[in-house]
Design a protein around this motif. Structure first.
Motif, PDB file in Angstrom:
ATOM      1  N   MET A  91       0.868  -1.181   0.000  1.00 48.25           N
ATOM      2  CA  MET A  91       0.000   0.000   0.000  1.00 48.25           C
ATOM      3  C   MET A  91       0.908   1.237   0.000  1.00 48.25           C
ATOM      4  O   MET A  91       1.817   1.325   0.825  1.00 48.25           O
ATOM      5  N   PHE A  92       0.651   2.169  -0.915  1.00 50.22           N
ATOM      6  CA  PHE A  92       1.466   3.374  -1.020  1.00 50.22           C
ATOM      7  C   PHE A  92       0.770   4.520  -0.284  1.00 50.22           C
ATOM      8  O   PHE A  92      -0.291   4.974  -0.707  1.00 50.22           O
ATOM      9  N   PRO A  93       1.348   4.989   0.824  1.00 49.90           N
ATOM     10  CA  PRO A  93       0.727   6.100   1.560  1.00 49.90           C
ATOM     11  C   PRO A  93       0.768   7.387   0.744  1.00 49.90           C
ATOM     12  O   PRO A  93       1.833   7.810   0.292  1.00 49.90           O
ATOM     13  N   ILE A  94      -0.398   7.981   0.517  1.00 52.32           N
ATOM     14  CA  ILE A  94      -0.445   9.256  -0.203  1.00 52.32           C
ATOM     15  C   ILE A  94      -0.673  10.419   0.762  1.00 52.32           C
ATOM     16  O   ILE A  94      -0.384  11.555   0.434  1.00 52.32           O
ATOM     17  N   LEU A  95      -1.170  10.115   1.938  1.00 49.66           N
ATOM     18  CA  LEU A  95      -1.387  11.138   2.952  1.00 49.66           C
ATOM     19  C   LEU A  95      -1.182  10.491   4.313  1.00 49.66           C
ATOM     20  O   LEU A  95      -1.739   9.433   4.590  1.00 49.66           O
ATOM     21  N   MET A  96      -0.355  11.150   5.138  1.00 50.24           N
ATOM     22  CA  MET A  96      -0.084  10.603   6.454  1.00 50.24           C
ATOM     23  C   MET A  96       0.000  11.754   7.444  1.00 50.24           C
ATOM     24  O   MET A  96       0.695  12.734   7.206  1.00 50.24           O
ATOM     25  N   LYS A  97      -0.739  11.628   8.537  1.00 46.31           N
ATOM     26  CA  LYS A  97      -0.697  12.627   9.602  1.00 46.31           C
ATOM     27  C   LYS A  97      -0.452  11.918  10.915  1.00 46.31           C
ATOM     28  O   LYS A  97      -1.153  10.983  11.259  1.00 46.31           O
ATOM     29  N   SER A 119      -0.323  -0.387  -4.335  1.00 46.06           N
ATOM     30  CA  SER A 119       0.917   0.018  -5.000  1.00 46.06           C
ATOM     31  C   SER A 119       1.433  -1.089  -5.905  1.00 46.06           C
ATOM     32  O   SER A 119       2.516  -1.627  -5.698  1.00 46.06           O
ATOM     33  N   ILE A 120       0.669  -1.423  -6.908  1.00 49.50           N
ATOM     34  CA  ILE A 120       1.100  -2.487  -7.820  1.00 49.50           C
ATOM     35  C   ILE A 120       2.272  -1.986  -8.662  1.00 49.50           C
ATOM     36  O   ILE A 120       3.305  -2.605  -8.732  1.00 49.50           O
ATOM     37  N   ASN A 121       2.109  -0.857  -9.318  1.00 50.74           N
ATOM     38  CA  ASN A 121       3.197  -0.167 -10.007  1.00 50.74           C
ATOM     39  C   ASN A 121       2.731   1.254 -10.322  1.00 50.74           C
ATOM     40  O   ASN A 121       1.535   1.553 -10.257  1.00 50.74           O
ATOM     41  N   PRO A 122       3.656   2.141 -10.665  1.00 52.97           N
ATOM     42  CA  PRO A 122       3.262   3.540 -10.909  1.00 52.97           C
ATOM     43  C   PRO A 122       2.278   3.697 -12.062  1.00 52.97           C
ATOM     44  O   PRO A 122       1.431   4.585 -12.041  1.00 52.97           O
ATOM     45  N   LEU A 123       2.362   2.842 -13.061  1.00 56.72           N
ATOM     46  CA  LEU A 123       1.438   2.926 -14.184  1.00 56.72           C
ATOM     47  C   LEU A 123       0.005   2.649 -13.730  1.00 56.72           C
ATOM     48  O   LEU A 123      -0.943   3.298 -14.186  1.00 56.72           O
ATOM     49  N   TYR A 124      -0.161   1.713 -12.805  1.00 56.74           N
ATOM     50  CA  TYR A 124      -1.486   1.423 -12.258  1.00 56.74           C
ATOM     51  C   TYR A 124      -2.082   2.673 -11.611  1.00 56.74           C
ATOM     52  O   TYR A 124      -3.260   2.963 -11.800  1.00 56.74           O
ATOM     53  N   ARG A 125      -1.265   3.406 -10.857  1.00 54.57           N
ATOM     54  CA  ARG A 125      -1.767   4.622 -10.204  1.00 54.57           C
ATOM     55  C   ARG A 125      -2.168   5.659 -11.238  1.00 54.57           C
ATOM     56  O   ARG A 125      -3.192   6.323 -11.100  1.00 54.57           O
ATOM     57  N   ALA A 126      -1.372   5.812 -12.302  1.00 49.79           N
ATOM     58  CA  ALA A 126      -1.675   6.807 -13.332  1.00 49.79           C
ATOM     59  C   ALA A 126      -2.961   6.442 -14.070  1.00 49.79           C
ATOM     60  O   ALA A 126      -3.864   7.268 -14.222  1.00 49.79           O
ATOM     61  N   VAL A 127      -3.064   5.217 -14.526  1.00 49.44           N
ATOM     62  CA  VAL A 127      -4.258   4.771 -15.254  1.00 49.44           C
ATOM     63  C   VAL A 127      -5.470   4.769 -14.328  1.00 49.44           C
ATOM     64  O   VAL A 127      -6.567   5.200 -14.703  1.00 49.44           O
TER      65      VAL A 127
END
Length: 163
Positions: A91-97, A119-127
């Motif tokens: 899992m890629f944290p995009i916001l953490m407080k 967080s499979i890969n950066p392309l997954y996040r973009a698509v």
């Protein structure tokens, strides 16, 4: 017109500001909030450097088993059972407080609220972002940190490591 003293003054002021900024950054680097955030990111990304943020009592159990290695091995087995690679579970944290709930000289309790994406890969996040396919996952965790060797470390019972 003599601009040389003005230029020297401006450069000295910039150098002083840079030194103060760097000093403040190093002072904050070992705070309980920062350690909790770094550990949490490593934990969700299934990165073995999470061991760097654990205290000795949290890193090994009573049988001297490395809890990080055990946890990662169990996550890998879980991924295989589900028919995926281990990267699927990251899992890629995009916001953490993080904020300190309570603190004394030797212990601190830190609450960390995290919003993460698969967080499979950066392309997954973009698509996924373009086609609105991303699912955000929210996590609320409370970590107990202890002072060990003059540094803050995450204590026993950290998230799912208490197996």
């Amino acid at each position: 017109m003599n601009t040389r003293p003005k230029l020297i003054f401006v450069l000295a002021a910039l150098a002083l500001a840079l030194c103060l900024n760097v000093t403040c950054a190093f002072a904050e680097g070992g705070s309980p909030e920062t350690v909790a955030e770094h550990f949490t990111k490593s934990f969700y990304m299934l990165d073995d450097n999470m061991a760097d943020f654990l205290s000795e009592s949290a890193l090994t159990n009573e049988d001297d088993v490395n809890m990080v290695e055990l946890y990662l091995r169990l996550k890998e087995d879980e991924a295989v059972r589900r028919g995926h690679k281990m990267s699927y579970l990251q899992m890629f944290p995009i916001l953490m407080k993080a904020h300190v709930v309570s603190m004394d000289e030797e212990t601190a309790v830190v609450e960390v609220k995290t919003t993460a994406l698969r967080s499979i890969n950066p392309l997954y996040r973009a698509v996924g972002y373009i086609f609105c396919l991303l699912e955000e996952h929210n996590f609320d965790n409370t970590l107990t940190l202890v002072k060990e060797g003059g540094e803050w470390k995450v204590g026993s019972g950290a998230l799912d490591l208490a197996i």
